[in-house]
Motif scaffolding. Structure first.
Motif, PDB file in Angstrom:
ATOM      1  N   LYS A   1      14.662  32.706   2.881  1.00 22.27           N
ATOM      2  CA  LYS A   1      13.561  33.389   2.209  1.00 22.27           C
ATOM      3  C   LYS A   1      13.462  32.862   0.786  1.00 22.27           C
ATOM      4  O   LYS A   1      14.449  32.448   0.200  1.00 22.27           O
ATOM      5  CB  LYS A   1      13.791  34.899   2.186  1.00 22.27           C
ATOM      6  N   GLY A   2      12.252  32.889   0.262  1.00 24.99           N
ATOM      7  CA  GLY A   2      12.056  32.474  -1.126  1.00 24.99           C
ATOM      8  C   GLY A   2      12.137  30.974  -1.290  1.00 24.99           C
ATOM      9  O   GLY A   2      11.637  30.212  -0.473  1.00 24.99           O
ATOM     10  N   GLU A   3      12.799  30.550  -2.330  1.00 24.46           N
ATOM     11  CA  GLU A   3      12.944  29.125  -2.633  1.00 24.46           C
ATOM     12  C   GLU A   3      14.025  28.492  -1.759  1.00 24.46           C
ATOM     13  O   GLU A   3      15.090  29.080  -1.574  1.00 24.46           O
ATOM     14  CB  GLU A   3      13.327  28.934  -4.106  1.00 24.46           C
ATOM     15  N   PRO A   4      13.775  27.300  -1.233  1.00 21.93           N
ATOM     16  CA  PRO A   4      14.816  26.608  -0.472  1.00 21.93           C
ATOM     17  C   PRO A   4      15.940  26.185  -1.409  1.00 21.93           C
ATOM     18  O   PRO A   4      15.698  25.865  -2.571  1.00 21.93           O
ATOM     19  CB  PRO A   4      14.092  25.387   0.112  1.00 21.93           C
ATOM     20  N   ASP A   5      17.159  26.172  -0.895  1.00 22.85           N
ATOM     21  CA  ASP A   5      18.264  25.730  -1.750  1.00 22.85           C
ATOM     22  C   ASP A   5      18.190  24.222  -1.953  1.00 22.85           C
ATOM     23  O   ASP A   5      17.386  23.524  -1.334  1.00 22.85           O
ATOM     24  CB  ASP A   5      19.615  26.212  -1.224  1.00 22.85           C
ATOM     25  N   ASP A   6      19.034  23.727  -2.833  1.00 24.10           N
ATOM     26  CA  ASP A   6      18.950  22.329  -3.259  1.00 24.10           C
ATOM     27  C   ASP A   6      19.208  21.338  -2.122  1.00 24.10           C
ATOM     28  O   ASP A   6      18.555  20.299  -2.047  1.00 24.10           O
ATOM     29  CB  ASP A   6      19.923  22.089  -4.417  1.00 24.10           C
ATOM     30  N   VAL A   7      20.142  21.636  -1.245  1.00 17.20           N
ATOM     31  CA  VAL A   7      20.451  20.718  -0.135  1.00 17.20           C
ATOM     32  C   VAL A   7      19.228  20.542   0.762  1.00 17.20           C
ATOM     33  O   VAL A   7      18.851  19.419   1.102  1.00 17.20           O
ATOM     34  CB  VAL A   7      21.652  21.248   0.675  1.00 17.20           C
ATOM     35  N   LEU A   8      18.608  21.643   1.125  1.00 18.72           N
ATOM     36  CA  LEU A   8      17.431  21.601   1.988  1.00 18.72           C
ATOM     37  C   LEU A   8      16.254  20.929   1.288  1.00 18.72           C
ATOM     38  O   LEU A   8      15.586  20.064   1.860  1.00 18.72           O
ATOM     39  CB  LEU A   8      17.052  23.015   2.420  1.00 18.72           C
ATOM     40  N   ARG A   9      15.996  21.300   0.056  1.00 13.66           N
ATOM     41  CA  ARG A   9      14.890  20.723  -0.696  1.00 13.66           C
ATOM     42  C   ARG A   9      15.070  19.211  -0.851  1.00 13.66           C
ATOM     43  O   ARG A   9      14.148  18.432  -0.646  1.00 13.66           O
ATOM     44  CB  ARG A   9      14.776  21.396  -2.070  1.00 13.66           C
TER      45      ARG A   9
END
Length: 144
Positions: free
Chosen positions: A58-66
Protein backbone atom coordinates in the motif's frame (compact mmCIF):
# COMPACT_ATOMS: atom_id res chain seq x y z
CA UNK A 1 5.46 -20.82 -30.73
CA UNK A 2 5.33 -20.37 -26.97
CA UNK A 3 4.97 -16.94 -25.49
CA UNK A 4 8.10 -15.66 -23.75
CA UNK A 5 6.50 -14.62 -20.48
CA UNK A 6 7.52 -14.34 -16.84
CA UNK A 7 5.52 -13.88 -13.65
CA UNK A 8 7.47 -11.99 -11.02
CA UNK A 9 6.08 -11.29 -7.57
CA UNK A 10 6.92 -9.01 -4.67
CA UNK A 11 4.83 -10.61 -1.98
CA UNK A 12 5.15 -13.22 0.72
CA UNK A 13 1.49 -14.20 0.42
CA UNK A 14 0.68 -17.75 -0.60
CA UNK A 15 -2.27 -16.67 -2.75
CA UNK A 16 0.00 -14.63 -5.03
CA UNK A 17 2.36 -17.59 -5.46
CA UNK A 18 -0.62 -19.85 -6.21
CA UNK A 19 -1.85 -17.38 -8.84
CA UNK A 20 1.60 -17.47 -10.43
CA UNK A 21 1.39 -21.27 -10.66
CA UNK A 22 -2.06 -21.06 -12.28
CA UNK A 23 -0.70 -18.73 -14.97
CA UNK A 24 2.34 -20.98 -15.46
CA UNK A 25 0.11 -24.01 -16.07
CA UNK A 26 -2.40 -22.12 -18.25
CA UNK A 27 0.29 -20.77 -20.57
CA UNK A 28 2.54 -23.86 -20.46
CA UNK A 29 5.52 -21.98 -19.08
CA UNK A 30 7.04 -25.15 -17.62
CA UNK A 31 9.84 -25.17 -20.21
CA UNK A 32 11.18 -21.97 -18.66
CA UNK A 33 12.58 -22.95 -15.26
CA UNK A 34 12.57 -19.31 -14.11
CA UNK A 35 9.11 -18.36 -15.45
CA UNK A 36 8.08 -17.60 -11.87
CA UNK A 37 10.40 -15.72 -9.57
CA UNK A 38 10.55 -13.13 -6.84
CA UNK A 39 11.51 -9.48 -7.33
CA UNK A 40 14.39 -8.99 -7.85
CA UNK A 41 14.63 -12.21 -9.85
CA UNK A 42 17.59 -14.57 -9.71
CA UNK A 43 17.92 -14.28 -13.50
CA UNK A 44 17.54 -10.96 -15.26
CA UNK A 45 14.68 -10.39 -17.68
CA UNK A 46 15.91 -10.42 -21.27
CA UNK A 47 13.70 -9.88 -24.32
CA UNK A 48 10.57 -11.01 -22.52
CA UNK A 49 7.39 -10.54 -24.52
CA UNK A 50 5.35 -10.10 -21.33
CA UNK A 51 6.28 -9.69 -17.68
CA UNK A 52 3.49 -9.84 -15.13
CA UNK A 53 4.41 -8.08 -11.91
CA UNK A 54 2.42 -9.17 -8.86
CA UNK A 55 2.84 -6.81 -5.94
CA UNK A 56 1.49 -6.70 -2.39
CA UNK A 57 1.58 -3.35 -0.66
CA UNK A 58 0.00 0.00 0.00
CA UNK A 59 1.11 3.56 -0.57
CA UNK A 60 4.58 4.16 -1.93
CA UNK A 61 6.56 1.16 -3.21
CA UNK A 62 9.73 0.46 -1.27
CA UNK A 63 13.12 1.15 -2.79
CA UNK A 64 13.86 -2.41 -3.96
CA UNK A 65 10.60 -2.65 -5.89
CA UNK A 66 10.81 0.88 -7.29
CA UNK A 67 14.41 0.36 -8.43
CA UNK A 68 13.58 -2.95 -10.12
CA UNK A 69 10.65 -1.40 -11.98
CA UNK A 70 12.73 1.60 -13.05
CA UNK A 71 15.19 -0.77 -14.77
CA UNK A 72 12.55 -2.81 -16.60
CA UNK A 73 13.05 -1.24 -20.02
CA UNK A 74 11.96 -2.44 -23.49
CA UNK A 75 15.12 -4.52 -23.91
CA UNK A 76 14.17 -6.51 -20.84
CA UNK A 77 10.39 -6.57 -21.24
CA UNK A 78 8.40 -5.44 -24.26
CA UNK A 79 5.13 -5.48 -22.28
CA UNK A 80 4.37 -5.29 -18.57
CA UNK A 81 1.11 -6.01 -16.74
CA UNK A 82 0.45 -5.29 -13.09
CA UNK A 83 -1.40 -7.45 -10.56
CA UNK A 84 -1.84 -5.62 -7.25
CA UNK A 85 -2.77 -6.88 -3.83
CA UNK A 86 -3.12 -3.45 -2.29
CA UNK A 87 -4.37 0.02 -3.06
CA UNK A 88 -4.54 2.24 -6.13
CA UNK A 89 -1.76 4.48 -4.84
CA UNK A 90 0.92 1.80 -5.16
CA UNK A 91 -0.49 0.71 -8.53
CA UNK A 92 -0.47 4.27 -9.90
CA UNK A 93 3.05 4.92 -8.65
CA UNK A 94 4.36 1.70 -10.21
CA UNK A 95 2.60 2.49 -13.49
CA UNK A 96 4.35 5.88 -13.53
CA UNK A 97 7.76 4.33 -12.89
CA UNK A 98 7.23 1.62 -15.53
CA UNK A 99 6.01 4.06 -18.20
CA UNK A 100 9.13 6.17 -17.69
CA UNK A 101 11.27 3.19 -18.78
CA UNK A 102 9.73 3.14 -22.26
CA UNK A 103 8.20 -0.32 -22.05
CA UNK A 104 4.56 -0.87 -23.02
CA UNK A 105 2.55 -0.97 -19.79
CA UNK A 106 -1.02 -2.20 -19.62
CA UNK A 107 -3.34 0.28 -17.88
CA UNK A 108 -5.63 -2.64 -17.05
CA UNK A 109 -4.41 -3.39 -13.51
CA UNK A 110 -5.76 -6.55 -11.90
CA UNK A 111 -6.59 -6.04 -8.23
CA UNK A 112 -6.76 -8.97 -5.85
CA UNK A 113 -7.49 -9.23 -2.15
CA UNK A 114 -5.28 -11.81 -0.46
CA UNK A 115 -5.79 -10.76 3.12
CA UNK A 116 -4.57 -13.33 5.60
CA UNK A 117 -7.05 -15.95 6.73
CA UNK A 118 -6.15 -18.58 9.28
CA UNK A 119 -7.34 -21.45 7.08
CA UNK A 120 -7.29 -21.32 3.30
CA UNK A 121 -5.53 -17.93 3.11
CA UNK A 122 -3.61 -19.01 0.03
CA UNK A 123 -6.52 -20.64 -1.74
CA UNK A 124 -7.59 -19.18 -5.06
CA UNK A 125 -11.33 -19.60 -5.50
CA UNK A 126 -12.80 -20.77 -8.81
CA UNK A 127 -14.17 -17.26 -9.42
CA UNK A 128 -10.78 -15.66 -8.72
CA UNK A 129 -9.07 -18.20 -10.99
CA UNK A 130 -11.47 -17.40 -13.83
CA UNK A 131 -11.02 -13.64 -13.36
CA UNK A 132 -7.22 -13.99 -13.22
CA UNK A 133 -6.94 -16.17 -16.31
CA UNK A 134 -9.43 -14.01 -18.24
CA UNK A 135 -7.30 -10.95 -17.37
CA UNK A 136 -4.06 -12.64 -18.47
CA UNK A 137 -5.63 -13.86 -21.73
CA UNK A 138 -6.97 -10.36 -22.42
CA UNK A 139 -3.52 -8.92 -21.70
CA UNK A 140 -1.83 -11.42 -24.03
CA UNK A 141 -4.38 -10.73 -26.78
CA UNK A 142 -3.64 -6.99 -26.53
CA UNK A 143 0.15 -7.25 -26.67
CA UNK A 144 1.97 -4.78 -28.86
Amino acid sequence: MALKMRFLYYSGKAKIKNMAELVKVEFDLAQNHNAIDIIPPAYSCENERLVILAVSGKGEPDDVLRRFCSELNKKKAQNVALLVDGDEKIANRLLEVLKETGTNVSDNVFYVNSSFKLFGGGKVTDDEKKQLLDWVHETVNNLQ
